[in-house]
Design an enzyme around this catalytic site. Structure first.
Site, PDB file in Angstrom:
ATOM      1  CG  ASP A 188      -2.137  -1.276   1.233  1.00 49.80           C
ATOM      2  OD1 ASP A 188      -1.676  -2.188   0.485  1.00 49.80           O
ATOM      3  OD2 ASP A 188      -2.828  -0.616   0.983  1.00 49.80           O
ATOM      4  CB  SER A 189       1.860   0.212  -0.743  1.00 46.96           C
ATOM      5  OG  SER A 189       0.200   0.229  -1.068  1.00 46.96           O
TER       6      SER A 189
ATOM      7  CE1 TYR B  17       5.499  -1.071  -0.617  1.00 49.88           C
ATOM      8  CE2 TYR B  17       4.023  -3.050  -0.233  1.00 49.88           C
ATOM      9  CZ  TYR B  17       4.976  -2.047   0.224  1.00 49.88           C
ATOM     10  OH  TYR B  17       5.462  -1.994   1.487  1.00 49.88           O
ATOM     11  N   GLY B  18       2.846  -0.937  -6.723  1.00 45.02           N
ATOM     12  CA  GLY B  18       2.312  -1.569  -8.001  1.00 45.02           C
ATOM     13  C   GLY B  18       3.243  -1.216  -9.322  1.00 45.02           C
TER      14      GLY B  18
ATOM     15  CB  CYS C 168      -0.777  -5.264   0.208  1.00 50.45           C
ATOM     16  SG  CYS C 168       0.316  -4.530  -1.538  1.00 50.45           S
TER      17      CYS C 168
ATOM     18  CD  GLU D  39      -3.177   5.855  -0.770  1.00 48.49           C
ATOM     19  OE1 GLU D  39      -3.028   6.830  -0.074  1.00 48.49           O
ATOM     20  OE2 GLU D  39      -3.098   4.868  -0.406  1.00 48.49           O
TER      21      GLU D  39
ATOM     22  CB  CYS E 124      -5.172  -3.565  -6.188  1.00 49.41           C
ATOM     23  SG  CYS E 124      -4.707  -2.268  -5.240  1.00 49.41           S
ATOM     24  CB  THR E 125      -6.262  -4.090  -0.580  1.00 45.77           C
ATOM     25  OG1 THR E 125      -4.823  -3.362  -0.454  1.00 45.77           O
ATOM     26  CG2 THR E 125      -6.000  -5.583  -0.234  1.00 45.77           C
ATOM     27  CG  HIS E 126      -5.368   1.343  -2.893  1.00 43.64           C
ATOM     28  ND1 HIS E 126      -4.112   0.582  -2.407  1.00 43.64           N
ATOM     29  CD2 HIS E 126      -4.948   2.490  -2.228  1.00 43.64           C
ATOM     30  CE1 HIS E 126      -3.221   1.263  -1.882  1.00 43.64           C
ATOM     31  NE2 HIS E 126      -3.764   2.364  -1.800  1.00 43.64           N
TER      32      HIS E 126
HETATM   33  N1  DGL Z   1      -3.102  -2.225  -2.086  1.00 45.37           N
HETATM   34  C1  DGL Z   1      -2.154  -2.612  -2.886  1.00 45.37           C
HETATM   35  C2  DGL Z   1      -2.669  -4.022  -3.532  1.00 45.37           C
HETATM   36  O1  DGL Z   1      -3.161  -4.682  -2.930  1.00 45.37           O
HETATM   37  C3  DGL Z   1      -1.267  -2.091  -4.007  1.00 45.37           C
HETATM   38  C4  DGL Z   1      -1.239  -0.424  -4.168  1.00 45.37           C
HETATM   39  C5  DGL Z   1       0.086   0.206  -4.706  1.00 45.37           C
HETATM   40  O2  DGL Z   1       0.811   0.233  -3.802  1.00 45.37           O
HETATM   41  O3  DGL Z   1       0.317   0.221  -5.752  1.00 45.37           O
HETATM   42  O4  DGL Z   1      -1.849  -4.435  -4.506  1.00 45.37           O
END
Ligand code: DGL
Length: 264
Positions: free
Chosen positions: A11-12, A43-44, A75, A153, A189-191
């Site tokens: 993941d990022s 990444y987003g 991700c 985060e 989003c996995t976050h």
């Molecule tokens: N966790 C990532 C996802 O599932 C992206 C978070 C990010 O880096 O913006 O999309």
């Protein structure tokens, strides 16, 4: 016979821990290498071209280095943009994470679902396809939030947040025309599953939250069925750029079985 090859999750940032947890619960016998591309985070807010260039190249390096039995792109942003390219480039099973629109549509009583992801994910044609295939009789509203990624985060770093921040994110989704009908929200989003309790507490009414983690865990278990496992399973967190790792993050990683930490 034992087989030391780990499962590599990528993941990022810390978001993929929401995929690691259900996978580890199903497969505690596996070794895991969890890679956070903090050097490329977030990444987003990046362009499709940036993600498409970065992710396959980085995963190529990681596969060479860690020789995993399988890779999970934990991700949604990287998966909805680069999954096909990664699969074409690497000769091992690659499991992607895509918005859980199908289970959300199966669950929604009001036939209105929300998709909460990153800006990059919610604008992907992949999301149009999933909506057309699995939720054609639903109103599907989307909202991209970089703030919610930061909040997740921060939570893992042990920092407290203002509930108003979570309310503001939900307003961006529920405040859209028809948003008052939404009863089910896809955490795309996995976050975001990492802050599901905070979202739930900030919601103006009860909402069902759905994410891809449990489905991915079942898929990984299926793909590795019948394989041999390490005699002693290990867990390692790998960051792609130097960072300061505080006690809260270290404890959060250890609680998820990642007691070794290294920088690529
Ligand atoms: N966790 C990532 C996802 O599932 C992206 C978070 C990010 O880096 O913006 O999309």
């Amino acid at each position: 016979m034992s087989d030391d090859r780990p499962i590599l999750m990528f993941d990022s940032g810390v978001g993929g821990l929401s995929v690691l947890a259900p996978t580890r619960a199903l497969l505690p016998q596996a070794s895991y290498v969890y890679v956070a591309d903090n050097g490329g985070f977030p990444y987003g807010i990046r362009s499709e071209a940036e993600i498409a260039a970065r992710v396959p190249a980085l995963l190529g390096r990681l596969v060479e280095r860690y020789r995993p039995r399988l890779v999970v792109i934990a991700c949604n942003t990287a998966s909805t943009i680069a999954l096909a390219a990664v699969r074409a480039a690497l000769d091992l099973p690659i499991v992607g994470t895509v918005p859980a629109i199908k289970p959300a549509a199966e669950r929604s009583g009001s036939r209105a679902i929300g998709v909460l992801g990153t800006d990059a994910t919610v604008r992907q044609p992949y999301v149009d396809d999933l909506s057309a295939r699995f939720a054609s009789d639903c109103l599907v509203l989307r909202h991209g939030s970089a703030r919610l990624v930061e909040l997740a985060e921060a939570k893992l770093r042990g920092e407290a947040a203002d509930p108003a921040d979570y309310r503001a994110v939900l307003d961006g989704l529920l405040g859209q025309p028809g948003g008052d009908r939404i009863d089910t929200v896809v955490l795309a989003c996995t976050h975001f599953p990492l802050v599901e309790a905070e979202l739930s507490a900030a919601a103006p009414r009860p909402l069902g939250f759905v994410d891809g983690g449990p489905g991915i865990a079942r898929r990984v278990a299926h793909l590795t069925d019948g394989q041999d496992w390490p005699a002693v399973p290990t867990g390692e967190a790998v960051f792609t750029a130097p960072l300061e790792i505080g006690n809260a993050l270290r404890a959060g990683l250890a609680a998820r079985g990642l007691d070794r930490i290294s920088v690529l």
